[in-house]
Design an enzyme around this catalytic site. Structure first.
Site, PDB file in Angstrom:
ATOM      1  N   HIS A 178       0.822  -1.212   0.000  1.00 52.00           N
ATOM      2  CA  HIS A 178       0.000   0.000   0.000  1.00 52.00           C
ATOM      3  C   HIS A 178       0.854   1.259   0.000  1.00 52.00           C
ATOM      4  CE1 HIS A 178       0.674   0.916   4.326  1.00 52.00           C
ATOM      5  NE2 HIS A 178       0.652  -0.391   4.503  1.00 52.00           N
ATOM      6  N   CYS A 230       2.791  -5.015   6.898  1.00 55.56           N
ATOM      7  CA  CYS A 230       2.458  -4.767   5.496  1.00 55.56           C
ATOM      8  C   CYS A 230       3.607  -4.041   4.808  1.00 55.56           C
ATOM      9  CB  CYS A 230       1.176  -3.948   5.399  1.00 55.56           C
ATOM     10  SG  CYS A 230      -0.313  -4.937   5.692  1.00 55.56           S
TER      11      CYS A 230
END
Length: 544
Positions: free
Chosen positions: A441, A460
């Site tokens: 992301h 992440c």
């Protein structure tokens, strides 16, 4: 245990005096072999001896293969050892070329036994034992000495291990057994390059290793220093381009550029300044680098040869990402990965969709461990963060909740952050749904990409220039340039599915060799090299 000491664990003990693993002489054994008992049809004494020697501990597939051939021996005939037997023993003796320990397969023991065995029972056991060791060798070479997930639960890799009956059937059918042996190793260029570089570095180690650069003040471009000659020699020893071109007594020009190249190869800031970190990397013992390369050859054996026609490849240790299509890298980007306490796992999956202007559903662990303590102190702690509180489908005002009544064990709420510039996921995320809730992301914290080491996330992967990545991954959508950025600017939450399959591979490699011949080493940010080294030390007699 230091890597220098640990090298003794991975490096094979001498097979015999003045003989290296790649120099086992099977020719002498071929001429002096004692002929085995008469090799006859099934139900002969030798076949019965092989059948009687079958142990319940043998792999079922191996017993099945022997059964299909009525327990006739695999590795010898009435004329002695077959050519395949000699080639198999020689391959096991040369296992060190693949960073495997020849002593695990006892090649010299088989040569000796071929010279001394006389009875049907001796030869039957010889044949079975050689089959077991060949199966072990083939398994280690093709899929690794250890199972990754058994070593570390964060390594969600499950390499295919050879099925014994099929392995031996394919070996028996092969018209060129030498080519068959070569096919057991990973067939990727990455593996072949690292194997070649390991051999070259071993030669350097045998010649005395790398020169040590003495400690001293921080060395910056334009300075003079008595260590320059030593520094130049050290860089030449590691084949750093341009180092040999430097002349004079000033730290400048070609030598500075060579140091920058060395820094690039080792994941350091490429500023040409020789401070504490660069000096430490210059003085890492060559033996430690050999071990690092050996460990990463094991990791390469866990990986598929073919990663797909179109894929994303992110090396967590390198903190970089690349997109490869039809064998060519078409995009690269810096990434931020999980901090050691939140280490990003290793696994592969498929990109399913890209979400522009996403919500951030705050993970339960972050909600309870990071936000709940703040809310207990101040019910308005979420103000200005665009984070809403939900219970089921109903939104609740944070000020109406008695936060002190809740803990990590009874927290019934869901926190969700609205799209926007302050969203923790930035303005776009790349989803490949997986059990670990890991994805790629955007991030509002752009400054972290300027750092050489970028392990700061909760697990992440944050990517630099994410809309350029979107352009690359969604190129088959046939939209006008700037289309995805326009959706971003509109603020509209949009989900886009790629039109072609795109695999995502999250890996952990601390040593590799590029196509241009550059050899790269990275800091073991998660301590996984040490864990793997210990696993290889203890995995000497694992079951097949």
């Amino acid at each position: 245990m230091s890597f220098a000491v640990a090298l003794l664990v991975l490096a094979p003990a001498p097979l015999q005096a003045e003989q290296s693993p790649g120099q086992v002489d099977t020719t002498q054994a071929e001429t002096q072999v004692v002929p085995p008992p008469q090799f006859l049809e099934p139900e002969t004494p030798i076949a019965k001896a092989v059948s009687a020697a079958m142990s319940p501990d043998l792999p079922d597939g191996l017993v099945l293969f022997y059964g299909k051939r009525a327990f006739a021996p695999i590795w010898f005939t009435e004329n002695g050892l077959t050519e395949n037997a000699h080639l198999a023993i020689a391959a096991m003796a040369a296992a060190n070329e693949h960073a495997l320990n020849p002593n695990n397969y006892d090649p010299l023991g088989f040569i000796k036994r071929s010279e001394t065995s006389t009875s049907e029972q001796d030869w039957a056991q010889f044949d079975i034992d050689l089959s077991v060791q060949f199966l072990r060798y083939a398994t280690h070479l093709s899929s690794g000495r250890v199972q990754p997930n058994a070593v570390n639960k964060a390594l969600n890799l499950f390499p295919h291990r050879p099925e014994p009956a099929m392995l031996f059937e394919n070996a028996e059918k092969s018209e060129d057994f030498s080519a068959f042996l070569d096919s057991l190793a990973p067939q990727s260029d990455n593996y072949a390059r690292l194997k070649r570089r390991l051999a070259q570095f071993r030669e350097k180690a045998a010649a005395g290793g790398f020169t040590t650069v003495p400690d001293g003040e921080v060395l910056k471009p334009g300075m003079t220093d008595p260590r320059l000659a030593v520094l130049k020699q050290r860089l030449i020893e590691e084949d750093i381009p341009g180092a040999a071109d430097h002349t004079g007594e000033v730290y400048d020009g070609a030598l500075v550029e060579a140091v920058k190249t060395f820094q690039e190869y080792h994941g350091l800031a490429t500023d040409g300044v020789i401070g504490k970190n660069t000096l430490a990397r210059l003085n890492i013992p060559l033996q430690d680098k050999l071990i690092q390369m050996e460990l990463n050859m094991e990791r390469r054996r866990w990986m598929r040869d073919d990663l797909g026609d179109f894929y994303v490849f992110s090396n967590l240790a390198d903190q970089n990402l690349k997109v490869v299509r039809n064998g060519k890298t078409i995009h690269t980007a810096k990434v931020v990965v999980g901090k050691p306490y939140h280490a990003t796992p290793v696994f592969s999956d498929t990109l399913e969709y890209v979400e522009i202007n996403p919500f951030w559903n705050v993970p339960y662990s972050i909600a309870t461990k990071e936000y709940l303590p703040k809310l207990k102190q101040n019910a308005g702690a979420l103000s200005g963060k665009q984070i809403r509180v939900f219970q089921g489908d109903s939104e609740i005002a944070p000020t109406q909740i008695a936060w002190n009544s809740y803990s990590g064990g009874n927290f019934p709420f869901r926190l969700r952050q609205d799209p926007g510039d302050g969203n923790a996921l930035g303005r776009i995320k790349f989803m490949f749904p997986n059990p670990f809730n890991i994805y790629i992301h955007d991030t509002p914290s752009k400054s972290l990409f300027s750092q050489a080491e970028r392990a700061f996330s909760h697990g992440c992967i944050r990517v630099s220039n994410p809309f350029k990545l979107a352009d690359v991954l969604l190129a088959d959508s046939n939209v006008a340039p700037g289309h995805w950025q326009a959706i971003r600017d509109s603020g509209e939450r949009t989900v886009v599915k790629p039109r072609v399959p795109i695999e995502v591979h999250l890996t952990y490699l601390t040593a590799w060799m590029n196509k241009d011949g550059s050899t790269h080493f990275r800091k073991d940010i998660y301590g996984r090299d040490k864990v793997l080294l210990e696993a290889l030390r203890t995995a000497m007699t694992e079951n097949l």
